[in-house]
Design a protein around this motif. Structure first.
Motif, mmCIF file in Angstrom:
data_model
loop_
_atom_site.group_PDB
_atom_site.id
_atom_site.type_symbol
_atom_site.label_atom_id
_atom_site.label_comp_id
_atom_site.label_asym_id
_atom_site.label_seq_id
_atom_site.Cartn_x
_atom_site.Cartn_y
_atom_site.Cartn_z
ATOM 1 N N VAL A 1 0.834 -1.202 0.000
ATOM 2 C CA VAL A 1 0.000 0.000 0.000
ATOM 3 C C VAL A 1 0.871 1.255 0.000
ATOM 4 N N ALA A 2 1.928 1.247 0.811
ATOM 5 C CA ALA A 2 2.821 2.413 0.882
ATOM 6 C C ALA A 2 3.540 2.646 -0.446
ATOM 7 N N VAL A 3 4.011 1.576 -1.079
ATOM 8 C CA VAL A 3 4.770 1.707 -2.329
ATOM 9 C C VAL A 3 3.867 2.131 -3.478
ATOM 10 N N LEU A 4 2.716 1.482 -3.600
ATOM 11 C CA LEU A 4 1.826 1.776 -4.728
ATOM 12 C C LEU A 4 1.117 3.120 -4.580
ATOM 13 N N GLY A 5 0.977 3.601 -3.352
ATOM 14 C CA GLY A 5 0.314 4.880 -3.138
ATOM 15 C C GLY A 5 1.301 6.028 -3.053
ATOM 16 N N PHE A 6 1.736 6.347 -1.857
ATOM 17 C CA PHE A 6 2.633 7.485 -1.642
ATOM 18 C C PHE A 6 3.958 7.302 -2.379
ATOM 19 N N GLY A 7 4.485 6.074 -2.397
ATOM 20 C CA GLY A 7 5.760 5.851 -3.072
ATOM 21 C C GLY A 7 5.694 6.178 -4.547
ATOM 22 N N ALA A 8 4.663 5.656 -5.237
ATOM 23 C CA ALA A 8 4.532 5.910 -6.675
ATOM 24 C C ALA A 8 4.288 7.389 -6.958
ATOM 25 N N LEU A 9 3.432 8.028 -6.172
ATOM 26 C CA LEU A 9 3.146 9.445 -6.399
ATOM 27 C C LEU A 9 4.379 10.308 -6.140
ATOM 28 N N THR A 10 5.198 9.919 -5.178
ATOM 29 C CA THR A 10 6.433 10.656 -4.921
ATOM 30 C C THR A 10 7.378 10.554 -6.115
ATOM 31 N N VAL A 11 7.457 9.366 -6.709
ATOM 32 C CA VAL A 11 8.296 9.188 -7.903
ATOM 33 C C VAL A 11 7.771 10.054 -9.044
ATOM 34 N N PHE A 12 6.453 10.029 -9.272
ATOM 35 C CA PHE A 12 5.863 10.864 -10.313
ATOM 36 C C PHE A 12 6.186 12.345 -10.077
ATOM 37 N N SER A 13 6.016 12.767 -8.832
ATOM 38 C CA SER A 13 6.277 14.169 -8.504
ATOM 39 C C SER A 13 7.750 14.511 -8.671
ATOM 40 N N GLY A 14 8.619 13.610 -8.227
ATOM 41 C CA GLY A 14 10.050 13.864 -8.323
ATOM 42 C C GLY A 14 10.536 13.980 -9.749
ATOM 43 N N PHE A 15 9.948 13.207 -10.658
ATOM 44 C CA PHE A 15 10.350 13.256 -12.067
ATOM 45 C C PHE A 15 9.567 14.301 -12.870
ATOM 46 N N VAL B 1 0.820 12.337 4.551
ATOM 47 C CA VAL B 1 0.733 11.662 5.850
ATOM 48 C C VAL B 1 -0.264 10.507 5.787
ATOM 49 N N GLY B 2 -1.367 10.721 5.064
ATOM 50 C CA GLY B 2 -2.391 9.680 4.971
ATOM 51 C C GLY B 2 -1.933 8.472 4.184
ATOM 52 N N ASP B 3 -1.583 8.676 2.899
ATOM 53 C CA ASP B 3 -1.175 7.556 2.048
ATOM 54 C C ASP B 3 0.172 6.976 2.474
ATOM 55 N N GLY B 4 1.050 7.827 2.990
ATOM 56 C CA GLY B 4 2.385 7.356 3.319
ATOM 57 C C GLY B 4 2.501 6.669 4.664
ATOM 58 N N LEU B 5 1.616 7.013 5.609
ATOM 59 C CA LEU B 5 1.732 6.458 6.962
ATOM 60 C C LEU B 5 0.440 5.800 7.436
ATOM 61 N N LEU B 6 -0.663 6.534 7.384
ATOM 62 C CA LEU B 6 -1.891 6.035 7.999
ATOM 63 C C LEU B 6 -2.495 4.858 7.240
ATOM 64 N N LEU B 7 -2.575 4.949 5.919
ATOM 65 C CA LEU B 7 -3.169 3.837 5.164
ATOM 66 C C LEU B 7 -2.359 2.539 5.295
ATOM 67 N N PRO B 8 -1.026 2.574 5.203
ATOM 68 C CA PRO B 8 -0.278 1.322 5.449
ATOM 69 C C PRO B 8 -0.502 0.760 6.843
ATOM 70 N N LEU B 9 -0.544 1.626 7.862
ATOM 71 C CA LEU B 9 -0.794 1.146 9.224
ATOM 72 C C LEU B 9 -2.188 0.541 9.342
ATOM 73 N N LEU B 10 -3.160 1.197 8.739
ATOM 74 C CA LEU B 10 -4.532 0.691 8.786
ATOM 75 C C LEU B 10 -4.633 -0.655 8.063
ATOM 76 N N SER B 11 -3.976 -0.778 6.923
ATOM 77 C CA SER B 11 -3.990 -2.040 6.180
ATOM 78 C C SER B 11 -3.376 -3.160 7.008
#
Length: 731
Positions: free
Chosen positions: A9-23, A41-51
């Motif tokens: 969840v962390a990689v496919l959500g916040f991780g992927a969007l961070t890569v898109f933003s960085g490039f 904070v939500g996609d990067g921390l809370l959603l993975p913890l909730l999952s």
């Protein structure tokens, strides 16, 4: 499985969007990724913890094979897709970096749309799987789950994500309360219905209390990450102090595992941080500052009380009302500094704040810490609570670390906030500072890795001792070369750093020899003594660097952040290197343990005491000499610092003096209960403990003498390098 799902969840959500933003794959003009709290904070921390929590609570993958789970996942996937379609079809959307204009998703936009629908489907299915699992369990098991710390953490995470969504959806800051009430209200009703159904409506009172408890940190989280988020150095440090206050409040609650301790600490941390951040941003308006601070106090107390009621955790008034607010004087002092920084105030008012804070620290914070150490003393005496000694010790030492760090930070914040710009020395914050710190981190990491490897190698005792000694001496030599290259700013910091290094050398050496040797009646040979002395030199080198060049070299003063980073790095070295090196000694696993604490725990404890002495006597005074001119005007702040150090000294030394008597009583009581006399080995161990305590007290008193000799004249006598020579070296 749960960890893999959370990482996915962390990689496919916040991780992927961070890569898109960085490039640069999103639009440049509209608000970007880091403008949205729910996406970061939500996609990067809370959603993975909730999952992770939902997969764990559901009982595993097999729970997801139920038909109800499939229907729920499919329904919420369609709902998520419909929401994204509505965004795309809206002719007047709120544009962002993934939706730069109406009716157009770019690549990150389509990715986020798919992720949004899939995560909604997964979370809905996981929630139904948890409901099905609860309905298949007995009432007693279900009640224990509802009352658990994990249930609070899971629900608070879900509510917290919805709170961040509310902040993102609010058009202006004035709309946040209304949106927050709407989102959290709907979430609370949904949770109440689902959990009521899951418990067959038998535990509705418990479920309602669980929902209310989880709502408290969720609401505070929205105000910790508001729309107009803004920080400077001092406000950021005040928020850190508030976070420490929340962690300290959690120490009033009992836990069985480290995971539970982390959940409780995070819950109360958020309850403290949200309101205190609002208080900091309103520092120019006293009524808003006081109101926000009062809300923080009420919120922390309410959350602590709700957690007690939910878990049926009974305690006396001290643990219910006083200890959760043990750090209130520290937070109050920090907020006073923020308020006074915006006011044209006489110096006596600034100093009076220090006097009041010192009195409150001794009476409230000091009492809270002593109450936690009383549990340790009772467990060391034996009796029914003896098996919980380890739990009590970690809790007590965590409390004292949090309080001590908070007190140091508040001293820095208060001085930095209220010192006139002409009297404050900012210090350097440069790439060169970062490179030096990175080099020391690398040295510490290599040394620690080498010590771990030395303990694991299948070699003889002498070879292992030689490896450990070489690693520790090598660490000290490399760090010593760096210290020599950077130099000291003058006689006073040089003497303070050397004194702290000498105390650390003696303390660490004595701690290893005693805990891994004569306290356990284990013979100590020259190999073990060499390792102990080498560890002492390694700790001394880290201490001298941390209290000297890491704060103020011969060329320049370091900035606040590099100085704090140096403190963290040096403290880590002072604790890790002796502990890892001592693991290679046979005395850490003695044939018979004569002390209530394990030898390695005793070594860590002694290293910690040495670190506290070094920071109190050398790091704190050197920091203020490096950053504040005209320190004689700061007698209120000095009084607060002395109150902190004096209260700690008084309690530790008093406990040391009574420790021998308590252990003697424990040994004699055990012998009497067994119907035998005290053995010669037990007598030798008690005599060794008495010698150990006396040596520690002598080592602890030495720095106080130097503190009086250097710091008091330095503050009130204008002592500089030339004054030092005239005052102490002129016949």
């Amino acid at each position: 499985m749960a960890i893999r799902v959370a990482v996915g969840v962390a990689v496919l959500g916040f991780g992927a969007l961070t890569v898109f933003s960085g490039f640069g794959l999103g639009a440049d003009g509209p608000p970007g990724l880091f403008s949205f709290r729910s996406a970061t904070v939500g996609d990067g921390l809370l959603l993975p913890l909730l999952s992770y929590a939902l997969v764990r609570a559901s009982g595993g993958v097999t729970a997801f094979r139920r038909q109800a789970v499939t229907f729920a996942a499919a329904g919420f996937f369609l709902a998520g897709a419909a929401i994204q379609a509505q965004w795309l079809l809206n002719s007047r959307p709120r544009v962002n970096w993934t939706l730069p204009r109406p009716h157009y998703f770019n690549l990150p936009g389509w990715w986020h749309a798919a992720f949004f629908a899939l995560v909604m489907a997964f979370l809905a299915g996981a929630a139904i799987a948890v409901v099905a699992q609860l309905r298949n369990e007995g009432t007693a098991v279900v009640e224990s789950r509802i009352r658990s710390v994990g249930a609070v953490g899971t629900l608070a995470t879900a509510f917290g994500f919805m709170a961040l969504v509310a902040v993102d959806n609010a058009a202006t800051s004035y709309d946040v309360p209304r949106m927050l009430a709407l989102h959290l209200g709907a979430s609370a009703v949904s949770a109440l219905v689902l959990l009521g159904f899951a418990t067959r409506w038998r535990l509705l009172g418990r479920v309602a209390l669980l929902v209310v408890t989880a709502l408290l940190p969720a609401g505070a989280l929205a105000y910790a990450f508001p729309r107009d988020l803004r920080y400077d150095l001092w406000s950021a440090l005040v928020v850190v102090i508030a976070a420490l206050a929340g962690v300290f409040a959690a120490s009033a609650l009992t836990t069985a595992t480290v995971a539970q301790r982390c959940v409780l600490s995070a819950t109360l941390l958020v309850c403290a941080v949200g309101p205190i951040y609002q208080a900091v941003t309103a520092a120019e308006e006293p009524h808003r500052l006081i109101t926000a601070a009062a809300v923080g106090v009420v919120l922390v107390l309410a959350a602590a009380l709700a957690l007690r009621l939910l878990r049926d955790d009974q305690a006396d008034p001290l643990w219910t009302w006083v200890i959760p607010l043990g750090m209130m004087p520290v937070v109050g002092y920090a907020l006073a500094g923020q308020y006074l920084a915006h006011q044209p105030t006489d110096r006596w008012i600034v100093n009076l704040a220090g006097v009041v804070a010192a009195a409150l620290f001794v009476t409230i914070t000091g009492r809270s810490i002593r109450a936690q150490f009383k549990l340790v003393i009772e467990a060391e005496r034996g009796g029914p609570v003896a098996p919980r000694l380890g739990e009590f010790k970690w809790q007590a030492y965590a409390g004292i670390v949090v309080a001590y760090v908070g007190a140091i930070l508040v001293s820095i914040v208060f001085a930095g906030s209220t010192t006139p710009a002409a009297s404050w020395i900012t210090g350097s914050v440069s790439q060169a500072d970062a490179s030096r710190l990175g080099g020391v981190v690398a040295i510490v990491a290599v040394t620690c890795a080498g010590l771990v490897l030395a303990a694991a190698l299948p070699v003889g005792r002498r070879t292992r001792h030689a490896l450990v000694t070489a690693l520790c001496i090598g660490f000290a030599a490399v760090l010593g070369a760096s210290i020599r290259e950077q130099g000291f700013a003058g006689w006073v910091p040089l003497v303070l750093a050397a004194l702290a290094g000498l105390v650390t050398l003696c303390f660490v050496t004595e701690g290893i020899i005693s805990n891994a040797g004569y306290l356990q009646n284990v013979a100590i040979g020259w190999g073990e003594r060499t390792v102990a002395v080498a560890c002492g030199f390694a700790g001394a080198a880290a201490t001298v660097w941390m209290t000297g060049p890491a704060l103020q070299s011969s060329a320049t003063s370091r900035g606040v952040l590099p100085g704090l980073a140096g403190l963290l790095i040096g403290a880590s070295a002072c604790l890790l290197i002796p502990a890892l090196a001592a693991r290679t000694l046979p005395g850490v696993n003695p044939p018979r343990q004569f002390t209530p604490n394990r030898p390695l725990h005793g070594i860590l404890q002694d290293s910690f005491v040495a670190l506290v002495l070094a920071v109190s006597v050398a790091w704190v005074p050197t920091f203020f000499f490096a950053h504040v001119q005209g320190l004689e005007d700061w007698w209120g702040l000095v009084l607060f610092y002395l109150a902190l150090m004096g209260d700690a000294y008084k309690y530790v030394m008093k406990n040391n003096l009574t420790h021998v008597r308590q252990q003697r009583e424990r040994i004699y009581a055990q012998a009497a209960a067994a119907g035998r006399a005290v053995t010669a080995d037990e007598d030798r161990a008690l005599d060794g403990l008495a010698r150990h305590v006396v040596r520690q007290n002598v080592l602890a008193l030495g720095p106080l003498f130097i503190l009086v000799l250097l710091i008091i004249p330095g503050v009130y006598g204008g002592l500089d390098d030339e004054g030092f020579k005239q005052q102490y070296f002129t016949v």
